[in-house]
Design a protein around this motif. Structure first.
Motif, PDB file in Angstrom:
ATOM      1  N   GLN A 102      -9.731  -2.355  13.033  1.00  5.71           N
ATOM      2  CA  GLN A 102      -9.432  -0.934  13.195  1.00  5.71           C
ATOM      3  C   GLN A 102      -8.425  -0.461  12.154  1.00  5.71           C
ATOM      4  OE1 GLN A 102      -8.631   0.344  17.157  1.00  5.71           O
ATOM      5  NE2 GLN A 102     -10.580  -0.424  17.926  1.00  5.71           N
ATOM      6  N   CYS A 103      -7.488  -1.303  11.824  1.00  4.50           N
ATOM      7  CA  CYS A 103      -6.503  -0.968  10.784  1.00  4.50           C
ATOM      8  C   CYS A 103      -7.209  -0.769   9.440  1.00  4.50           C
ATOM      9  CB  CYS A 103      -5.460  -2.076  10.704  1.00  4.50           C
ATOM     10  SG  CYS A 103      -4.110  -1.751   9.554  1.00  4.50           S
ATOM     11  N   PRO A 112       0.679   6.704  10.584  1.00  2.00           N
ATOM     12  CA  PRO A 112      -0.709   7.025  10.935  1.00  2.00           C
ATOM     13  C   PRO A 112      -1.444   5.898  11.690  1.00  2.00           C
ATOM     14  CG  PRO A 112      -0.284   7.554   8.624  1.00  2.00           C
ATOM     15  CD  PRO A 112       0.903   6.796   9.138  1.00  2.00           C
ATOM     16  N   PHE A 113      -0.812   4.743  11.811  1.00  2.00           N
ATOM     17  CA  PHE A 113      -1.435   3.589  12.469  1.00  2.00           C
ATOM     18  C   PHE A 113      -0.798   3.295  13.828  1.00  2.00           C
ATOM     19  CE2 PHE A 113      -1.971   3.232   7.948  1.00  2.00           C
ATOM     20  CZ  PHE A 113      -3.274   2.804   7.789  1.00  2.00           C
ATOM     21  N   ALA A 145       0.861  -1.193   0.000  1.00  2.00           N
ATOM     22  CA  ALA A 145       0.000   0.000   0.000  1.00  2.00           C
ATOM     23  C   ALA A 145       0.893   1.237   0.000  1.00  2.00           C
ATOM     24  CB  ALA A 145      -0.910   0.003   1.229  1.00  2.00           C
ATOM     25  N   ALA A 146       0.344   2.333  -0.403  1.00  2.00           N
ATOM     26  CA  ALA A 146       1.123   3.568  -0.505  1.00  2.00           C
ATOM     27  C   ALA A 146       1.108   4.370   0.795  1.00  2.00           C
ATOM     28  CB  ALA A 146       0.577   4.419  -1.646  1.00  2.00           C
ATOM     29  N   GLU A 168      -9.253   2.897   5.172  1.00  2.00           N
ATOM     30  CA  GLU A 168     -10.321   3.439   4.316  1.00  2.00           C
ATOM     31  C   GLU A 168     -10.478   4.935   4.496  1.00  2.00           C
ATOM     32  OE1 GLU A 168     -12.068   2.181   1.762  1.00  2.00           O
ATOM     33  OE2 GLU A 168     -10.668   0.497   2.033  1.00  2.00           O
ATOM     34  N   VAL A 169     -10.403   5.412   5.732  1.00  2.58           N
ATOM     35  CA  VAL A 169     -10.505   6.856   5.998  1.00  2.58           C
ATOM     36  C   VAL A 169      -9.345   7.579   5.321  1.00  2.58           C
ATOM     37  CG1 VAL A 169     -10.310   8.610   7.812  1.00  2.58           C
ATOM     38  CG2 VAL A 169     -11.810   6.639   8.144  1.00  2.58           C
ATOM     39  N   LEU A 170      -8.140   7.080   5.490  1.00  2.00           N
ATOM     40  CA  LEU A 170      -6.965   7.708   4.877  1.00  2.00           C
ATOM     41  C   LEU A 170      -7.036   7.665   3.354  1.00  2.00           C
ATOM     42  CD1 LEU A 170      -4.175   6.354   7.257  1.00  2.00           C
ATOM     43  CD2 LEU A 170      -5.018   8.715   7.114  1.00  2.00           C
ATOM     44  N   ARG A 171      -7.509   6.569   2.824  1.00  2.00           N
ATOM     45  CA  ARG A 171      -7.615   6.414   1.371  1.00  2.00           C
ATOM     46  C   ARG A 171      -8.605   7.417   0.777  1.00  2.00           C
ATOM     47  NH1 ARG A 171     -10.779   4.058  -2.133  1.00  2.00           N
ATOM     48  NH2 ARG A 171     -12.142   3.152  -0.575  1.00  2.00           N
TER      49      ARG A 171
END
Length: 194
Positions: free
Chosen positions: A181-182, A164-165, A158-159, A187-190
């Motif tokens: 949760q990850c 952020p995690f 993934a990019a 999805e929110v970040l994407r």
């Protein structure tokens, strides 16, 4: 014994690690450990055929001879919840429990405890899997280092950077909770990515 936990909690990964460590610790060869996935097995004949093929045979009728002459020590049963709960499944469960007479150990993987999963086997008797795992062990949450490793594996390719995690893996967590949760954070970040 059995490994029981919710979907996506890492049971199959644990089964694969068990297979690796058992081979190393006891010096067993690959043929001594057979892993079968019950998403692909629907009958006793298919179950026997899976064991026969693992032992180098061709037909399920060879099973007795192969078990007498080939070293099978451990049978790993993945996705046991996929096994039919009716009469076909009952035949498979009885056959599997009979393997104890050949000194073959079973490790069953399921989303539910086996006595719950197969409690309707035969109303006049206990399920063949009743009492298979008399001392269940609840797995502790994963240590932060393992949580970090799990998050890194999920983000591979993934990019996104792992930073952020960080809050997700900074404390001990159950794998399923961590992965859900990850995925939500991903999805929110994407969605908010420029």
């Amino acid at each position: 014994c059995s490994i029981v936990g919710p979907p996506d909690s890492g049971k199959t990964l644990l089964l694969q690690e068990l297979q690796r460590q058992v081979k190393a610790r006891f010096g067993w060869r690959g043929q001594e450990i057979c892993c079968l996935d019950f998403r692909q097995i629907n009958s006793l004949n298919e179950l026997k055929q899976g064991v026969v093929q693992h032992l180098g045979g061709e037909r399920d009728k060879e099973i007795r001879n192969l078990l007498q002459h080939k070293p099978l020590q451990l049978l790993l049963l993945d996705n046991l919840g996929g096994m039919e709960t009716g009469s076909q499944g009952l035949k498979m469960r009885r056959w599997l429990r009979g393997l104890e007479q050949c000194h073959i150990r079973l490790v069953a993987v399921s989303n539910e405890r086996l006595e719950i999963l197969f409690r309707k086997d035969d109303p006049t008797r206990d399920s063949p899997f009743a009492g298979l795992d008399s001392s269940p062990v609840e797995l502790s949450p994963l240590a932060p280092a393992f949580c970090r490793q799990l998050v890194q594996q999920r983000l591979a390719g993934a990019a996104f950077h792992i930073a952020p995690f960080e809050d997700l893996y900074s404390a001990p967590r159950q794998p399923r909770d961590l992965l859900h949760q990850c995925a939500a954070r991903y999805e929110v970040l994407r969605r908010h990515r420029p």
